[in-house]
Design a protein around this motif. Structure first.
Motif, PDB file in Angstrom:
ATOM      1  N   VAL A 167      -7.705  -2.325   6.235  1.00  0.00           N
ATOM      2  CA  VAL A 167      -8.955  -2.464   5.492  1.00  0.00           C
ATOM      3  C   VAL A 167      -9.175  -1.194   4.675  1.00  0.00           C
ATOM      4  CG1 VAL A 167     -10.004  -4.084   7.102  1.00  0.00           C
ATOM      5  CG2 VAL A 167     -10.303  -1.626   7.490  1.00  0.00           C
ATOM      6  N   GLY A 168      -9.705  -1.357   3.470  1.00  0.00           N
ATOM      7  CA  GLY A 168      -9.804  -0.243   2.536  1.00  0.00           C
ATOM      8  C   GLY A 168     -10.853   0.790   2.890  1.00  0.00           C
ATOM      9  N   ASP A 169     -11.868   0.386   3.601  1.00  0.00           N
ATOM     10  CA  ASP A 169     -12.922   1.307   4.032  1.00  0.00           C
ATOM     11  C   ASP A 169     -13.149   1.064   5.521  1.00  0.00           C
ATOM     12  OD1 ASP A 169     -15.955   1.829   4.683  1.00  0.00           O
ATOM     13  OD2 ASP A 169     -15.559   2.960   2.830  1.00  0.00           O
ATOM     14  N   PRO A 170     -13.257   2.145   6.334  1.00  0.00           N
ATOM     15  CA  PRO A 170     -13.349   1.949   7.781  1.00  0.00           C
ATOM     16  C   PRO A 170     -14.620   1.267   8.253  1.00  0.00           C
ATOM     17  CG  PRO A 170     -13.698   4.254   7.206  1.00  0.00           C
ATOM     18  CD  PRO A 170     -13.239   3.573   5.964  1.00  0.00           C
ATOM     19  N   LEU A 171     -15.669   1.239   7.418  1.00  0.00           N
ATOM     20  CA  LEU A 171     -16.916   0.600   7.826  1.00  0.00           C
ATOM     21  C   LEU A 171     -17.216  -0.681   7.056  1.00  0.00           C
ATOM     22  CD1 LEU A 171     -19.150   3.754   8.386  1.00  0.00           C
ATOM     23  CD2 LEU A 171     -17.923   2.397  10.080  1.00  0.00           C
ATOM     24  N   ILE A 172     -16.909  -0.701   5.761  1.00  0.00           N
ATOM     25  CA  ILE A 172     -17.112  -1.937   4.988  1.00  0.00           C
ATOM     26  C   ILE A 172     -16.091  -2.993   5.405  1.00  0.00           C
ATOM     27  CG2 ILE A 172     -17.075  -2.931   2.662  1.00  0.00           C
ATOM     28  CD1 ILE A 172     -18.113  -0.207   1.660  1.00  0.00           C
ATOM     29  N   ARG A 173     -14.830  -2.552   5.683  1.00  0.00           N
ATOM     30  CA  ARG A 173     -13.800  -3.367   6.322  1.00  0.00           C
ATOM     31  C   ARG A 173     -13.358  -4.584   5.511  1.00  0.00           C
ATOM     32  NH1 ARG A 173     -12.800  -0.835  10.731  1.00  0.00           N
ATOM     33  NH2 ARG A 173     -11.291  -2.371  11.430  1.00  0.00           N
TER      34      ARG A 173
END
Length: 280
Positions: free
Chosen positions: A111-117
């Motif tokens: 996933v490109g962002d650890p929180l937006i996922r």
């Protein structure tokens, strides 16, 4: 000065991603087979037999050994007398990962962002480590890392007074906490020394060292052998269902550290310890 074009680097990484996810390196395969001979538990031997069968099916049918084809870790040892021309090197590496995972029909797990996922849909970016070394060659190691076992890894910032006994306890505590969640039999990489981030990198690199090999430092070699035996006496066993073969390898790498610290990292890998190296 020798020159390599990034197109060749992309091509090699693409091939390596596809190969390493389908066929285990000989050292890991041999360690698994040897583990089956040592295992005293009936169900443990049965599980190890199933893992052997799974390896053969993956090889024959050109399908992944494990459904979790990991986040791709790439180690690059770049000769200081080597000139790399073409695209930006990091883009070339990620393009090789992208092609390998798409053309090899490997699961895209990043996933490109650890929180937006939001899934990047091509398993990029990879995690890339660069090292400048003497010579004019490029050594590439590709080591996809599944997260069932990665999630079980730990870093300990020990005190110098904790000494070697503290290191022993850190390893055993990590393996006991991992239990069946790390898909045993495991391969255990341990990094001792450096700083917070350096010991973790040492532990990751330890997983790519050939199983059955040992540190050239006598006390470290003894610790590798001792701790593999202690881990296998925990009784976790194959699949976490009990037995003698909790781990098929335990490699330790060390580095200088500060007078006030003793960093230790334990990077646990499942039995699908994927790593492949090519030299250009």
């Amino acid at each position: 000065m020798r020159t390599i074009h990034t197109d060749e680097i992309t091509k090699q990484i693409k091939e390596m991603c596809m190969q390493v996810n389908i066929q285990l390196s000989p050292d890991v395969k041999d360690a698994l087979l040897a583990g089956r001979e040592k295992e005293e538990s009936v169900i443990g031997r049965q599980i190890l037999g199933q893992l052997e069968e799974n390896m053969e099916i993956a090889k024959e049918n050109r399908i992944p050994i494990c459904q979790d084809t990991g986040m791709t870790v790439v180690f690059l040892k770049i000769g200081q007398n080597l000139h790399i021309e073409g695209d930006y090197l990091e883009d070339a590496v990620n393009e090789g990962i992208r092609q390998g995972y798409k053309e090899g029909y490997l699961r895209k797990s990043v996933v490109g962002d650890p929180l937006i996922r939001e899934n990047t849909k091509d398993n990029t970016p990879g995690v890339i480590h660069y090292e400048i070394v003497p010579g004019d060659q490029l050594e590439i190691t590709v080591a996809p890392k599944g997260f069932g076992s990665e999630n079980m890894s730990r870093v300990f910032m020990l005190k110098p007074a904790d000494g070697i006994e503290g290191v022993r306890q850190a390893i055993l505590e990590s393996v006991e906490a991992a239990g069946p969640n790390a898909c045993p039999p495991m391969v255990i990489g341990v990094g001792i020394g450096g700083t917070f981030e350096k010991c973790a990198l040492l532990a990751k690199k330890a997983l790519t060292r050939e199983l059955g090999s040992h540190s050239p430092i006598p006390y470290v070699k003894e610790l590798e052998e001792e701790m593999l035996d202690k881990v296998n006496n925990l009784g976790i066993g194959p699949g976490g269902l009990g037995g003698r073969v909790t781990a098929i390898g335990l490699n330790i790498e060390t580095y200088a550290t500060h007078i006030a610290g003793l960093p230790v990292a334990v990077n646990i890998c499942c039995h699908v310890n994927r790593h492949i190296t090519r030299v250009l």
